[in-house]
Design an enzyme around this catalytic site. Structure first.
Site, PDB file in Angstrom:
ATOM      1  N   ASN A  52     -10.083  -0.309   0.096  1.00  0.00           N
ATOM      2  CA  ASN A  52      -8.633  -0.154   0.084  1.00  0.00           C
ATOM      3  C   ASN A  52      -8.102  -0.600  -1.278  1.00  0.00           C
ATOM      4  O   ASN A  52      -8.126  -1.785  -1.596  1.00  0.00           O
ATOM      5  CB  ASN A  52      -8.041  -1.007   1.219  1.00  0.00           C
ATOM      6  CG  ASN A  52      -6.532  -0.944   1.293  1.00  0.00           C
ATOM      7  OD1 ASN A  52      -5.869  -0.451   0.382  1.00  0.00           O
ATOM      8  ND2 ASN A  52      -5.983  -1.466   2.376  1.00  0.00           N
ATOM      9  N   CYS A  58       0.816  -1.222   0.000  1.00  0.00           N
ATOM     10  CA  CYS A  58       0.000   0.000   0.000  1.00  0.00           C
ATOM     11  C   CYS A  58       0.846   1.268   0.000  1.00  0.00           C
ATOM     12  O   CYS A  58       0.333   2.355  -0.249  1.00  0.00           O
ATOM     13  CB  CYS A  58      -0.946   0.005   1.192  1.00  0.00           C
ATOM     14  SG  CYS A  58      -2.054  -1.400   1.166  1.00  0.00           S
ATOM     15  N   HIS A  61      -3.510   6.983   3.133  1.00  0.00           N
ATOM     16  CA  HIS A  61      -3.887   5.715   2.512  1.00  0.00           C
ATOM     17  C   HIS A  61      -5.257   5.303   3.058  1.00  0.00           C
ATOM     18  O   HIS A  61      -5.512   5.382   4.258  1.00  0.00           O
ATOM     19  CB  HIS A  61      -2.829   4.658   2.849  1.00  0.00           C
ATOM     20  CG  HIS A  61      -3.236   3.280   2.451  1.00  0.00           C
ATOM     21  ND1 HIS A  61      -3.722   2.994   1.196  1.00  0.00           N
ATOM     22  CD2 HIS A  61      -3.265   2.111   3.144  1.00  0.00           C
ATOM     23  CE1 HIS A  61      -4.021   1.706   1.144  1.00  0.00           C
ATOM     24  NE2 HIS A  61      -3.760   1.152   2.314  1.00  0.00           N
TER      25      HIS A  61
HETATM   26  N1  ACO Z   1     -18.349  -9.577   8.827  1.00  0.00           N
HETATM   27  C1  ACO Z   1     -18.802  -9.898  10.057  1.00  0.00           C
HETATM   28  N2  ACO Z   1     -17.978 -10.250  11.070  1.00  0.00           N
HETATM   29  C2  ACO Z   1     -16.655 -10.244  10.815  1.00  0.00           C
HETATM   30  C3  ACO Z   1     -16.124  -9.918   9.557  1.00  0.00           C
HETATM   31  C4  ACO Z   1     -17.043  -9.572   8.549  1.00  0.00           C
HETATM   32  N3  ACO Z   1     -16.641  -9.222   7.309  1.00  0.00           N
HETATM   33  N4  ACO Z   1     -14.780  -9.998   9.634  1.00  0.00           N
HETATM   34  C5  ACO Z   1     -14.473 -10.363  10.890  1.00  0.00           C
HETATM   35  N5  ACO Z   1     -15.599 -10.513  11.581  1.00  0.00           N
HETATM   36  C6  ACO Z   1     -15.745 -10.901  12.989  1.00  0.00           C
HETATM   37  C7  ACO Z   1     -14.556 -11.659  13.521  1.00  0.00           C
HETATM   38  O1  ACO Z   1     -14.653 -13.021  13.197  1.00  0.00           O
HETATM   39  C8  ACO Z   1     -14.644 -11.403  15.000  1.00  0.00           C
HETATM   40  O2  ACO Z   1     -15.595 -12.274  15.527  1.00  0.00           O
HETATM   41  P1  ACO Z   1     -15.385 -12.897  17.001  1.00  0.00           P
HETATM   42  O3  ACO Z   1     -15.346 -11.697  17.923  1.00  0.00           O
HETATM   43  O4  ACO Z   1     -16.564 -13.761  17.147  1.00  0.00           O
HETATM   44  O5  ACO Z   1     -14.073 -13.617  16.951  1.00  0.00           O
HETATM   45  C9  ACO Z   1     -15.229  -9.985  15.068  1.00  0.00           C
HETATM   46  O6  ACO Z   1     -15.809  -9.726  13.785  1.00  0.00           O
HETATM   47  C10 ACO Z   1     -14.211  -8.918  15.377  1.00  0.00           C
HETATM   48  O7  ACO Z   1     -13.093  -9.119  14.556  1.00  0.00           O
HETATM   49  P2  ACO Z   1     -11.871  -8.157  14.624  1.00  0.00           P
HETATM   50  O8  ACO Z   1     -10.803  -8.639  13.676  1.00  0.00           O
HETATM   51  O9  ACO Z   1     -11.473  -7.926  16.055  1.00  0.00           O
HETATM   52  O10 ACO Z   1     -12.513  -6.801  14.075  1.00  0.00           O
HETATM   53  P3  ACO Z   1     -11.850  -5.395  13.958  1.00  0.00           P
HETATM   54  O11 ACO Z   1     -12.669  -4.406  14.638  1.00  0.00           O
HETATM   55  O12 ACO Z   1     -10.375  -5.429  14.257  1.00  0.00           O
HETATM   56  O13 ACO Z   1     -11.997  -5.111  12.404  1.00  0.00           O
HETATM   57  C11 ACO Z   1     -10.657  -5.087  10.442  1.00  0.00           C
HETATM   58  C12 ACO Z   1     -11.374  -5.948  11.466  1.00  0.00           C
HETATM   59  C13 ACO Z   1     -11.674  -4.285   9.706  1.00  0.00           C
HETATM   60  C14 ACO Z   1      -9.926  -6.019   9.477  1.00  0.00           C
HETATM   61  C15 ACO Z   1      -9.638  -4.154  11.150  1.00  0.00           C
HETATM   62  O14 ACO Z   1      -8.864  -4.885  12.051  1.00  0.00           O
HETATM   63  C16 ACO Z   1      -8.729  -3.442  10.198  1.00  0.00           C
HETATM   64  O15 ACO Z   1      -9.146  -2.604   9.423  1.00  0.00           O
HETATM   65  N6  ACO Z   1      -7.430  -3.726  10.264  1.00  0.00           N
HETATM   66  C17 ACO Z   1      -6.454  -3.033   9.489  1.00  0.00           C
HETATM   67  C18 ACO Z   1      -6.513  -3.436   8.077  1.00  0.00           C
HETATM   68  C19 ACO Z   1      -5.471  -2.688   7.310  1.00  0.00           C
HETATM   69  O16 ACO Z   1      -5.228  -1.540   7.535  1.00  0.00           O
HETATM   70  N7  ACO Z   1      -4.822  -3.342   6.425  1.00  0.00           N
HETATM   71  C20 ACO Z   1      -3.769  -2.658   5.761  1.00  0.00           C
HETATM   72  C21 ACO Z   1      -3.769  -3.132   4.433  1.00  0.00           C
HETATM   73  S1  ACO Z   1      -2.527  -2.239   3.635  1.00  0.00           S
HETATM   74  C22 ACO Z   1      -1.704  -3.260   2.549  1.00  0.00           C
HETATM   75  O17 ACO Z   1      -0.504  -3.159   2.437  1.00  0.00           O
HETATM   76  C23 ACO Z   1      -2.450  -4.268   1.800  1.00  0.00           C
END
Ligand code: ACO
Length: 330
Positions: A287, A115, A257
């Site tokens: 993203n 990214c 980003h």
């Molecule tokens: N729909 C419904 N529930 C979901 C989904 C979904 N799509 N995805 C995960 N869940 C559930 C999980 O299973 C978990 O359930 P549990 O509590 O029963 O175990 C619950 O939701 C919470 O999951 P978390 O991972 O704790 O959720 P979080 O609030 O952290 O959000 C997310 C997840 C959106 C992925 C977040 O962590 C995030 O944005 N992280 C950063 C991502 C990022 O910036 N990536 C960089 C990419 S840059 C590159 O170089 C490619």
């Protein structure tokens, strides 16, 4: 006379036509529009159906050249940030060079920084200009993550979209242009976010260390990535402010980003920025990896959100880990 530097003289972007809404994703994995919206800010993303990365990149680049009123024959350097190229080689930049009729013989190469790819490429092109010799560079950020996602994994497939953005960087000695840029990496943390890919083994290797089945898909520790993203992007902006003796209130527009609206909001809060100082379009594109900053820049310019003399700040974070920033006077 001011120092030699690169100035963004034109910007362009391209996203595929096909829109995949949260309602569409609800039919593919167990998720809801409410969950995706609340946790990420994403409402829809664009997905390519049959276009290659280089074609998507060339469309954005063509628009940037037109916006800068620069002919492809006048480009001295092409750098593309991407981790989803058409092929292992040739580079996407070589394909774009061919597609747009850019002069044969000039250097054209890709940068792998996930990214952060666009800001890595921008930093590199600016440094070529500052060193002398390159007068006009084409800098592209493009990614087609839909091809490296596990579409049965709800934790990752809801986050990403496809697209490309590009700028023409032109040599200047004026007051406007790239004031400073910084790029960073920390390979110790590679396992936070990676895509093993499909590099095979040779007949002499033991195969057990190689990625297993489904190795083509992106893997991410979402929660940890979230925290590191907020911390490193906040730090990167502070580094850029310090390098130019600027205060957060001097930033006319921060273009971060677009990974998650909660990350963007948290970074803005850390710096005490108002919502009007921070640009976001994540609701419509998700993203788009290396494409996210130039697509956002193009939209901000078209919406008249940037005027001459403004301080515009870019900041990114991605797999590697990599992070990068740039301060620009428009
Ligand atoms: N729909 C419904 N529930 C979901 C989904 C979904 N799509 N995805 C995960 N869940 C559930 C999980 O299973 C978990 O359930 P549990 O509590 O029963 O175990 C619950 O939701 C919470 O999951 P978390 O991972 O704790 O959720 P979080 O609030 O952290 O959000 C997310 C997840 C959106 C992925 C977040 O962590 C995030 O944005 N992280 C950063 C991502 C990022 O910036 N990536 C960089 C990419 S840059 C590159 O170089 C490619």
């Amino acid at each position: 006379m001011s120092e030699l530097r690169g100035r963004i003289s034109g910007c362009g972007s391209y996203v595929p036509e096909f829109i995949l809404s949260n309602a569409g994703i609800e039919k593919m994995v167990e998720t809801t529009d409410a969950w995706i919206t609340a946790r990420t800010g994403i409402k829809q993303r664009r997905i390519t159906l049959n276009e290659k990365t280089s074609v998507v990149a060339a469309k954005a680049a063509k628009e940037a050249l037109a916006a800068a009123s620069v002919s492809p024959r006048d480009i001295d350097l092409v750098i593309t940030g991407t981790v989803t190229p058409d092929m292992v080689f040739p580079s996407t930049s070589c394909f774009v060079q061919q597609e747009l009729g850019i002069r044969p013989g000039i250097p054209a190469f890709d940068i792998s920084a996930a990214c952060s790819g666009f800001l890595y490429a921008l930093d590199c092109a600016d440094k070529y200009i500052r060193a002398g010799g390159v007068k006009k560079a084409l800098v592209i950020g493009v990614d087609i993550f839909s091809r490296i996602l596990d579409w049965t994994d709800r934790a990752t497939c809801v986050l990403f979209g496809d697209g490309a953005g590009a700028v023409v960087l032109t040599e200047t000695r004026g007051k406007s242009g790239i004031l400073s840029s910084h790029i960073h990496s920390d390979g110790r943390q590679w396992e936070m976010l990676y895509t093993p890919g499909s590099i095979g083994s040779n007949p002499f290797e033991e195969r057990k260390h190689l990625p297993g089945p489904r190795n083509a898909y992106l893997k991410m520790k979402g929660n940890e990535t979230f925290k590191v993203a907020v911390r490193t992007m906040g730090g990167a902006i502070k580094e850029e402010l310090q390098a130019n003796s600027l205060k957060p209130s001097d930033i006319a527009l921060l273009i971060p980003h677009q990974a998650n609206i909660r990350i963007i909001d948290a970074v803005g809060e850390r710096l005490g920025l108002s919502s009007g100082q921070v640009f976001s379009n994540i609701d419509r594109y998700g993203n788009t990896s290396a494409a996210s900053i130039p697509i956002a820049l193009d939209e901000a310019l078209k919406a008249g959100k940037i005027k001459k003399g403004d301080i515009v700040m870019f900041v990114s974070f991605g797999g590697g880990l990599t992070w990068a920033s740039a301060a620009v006077r428009w």
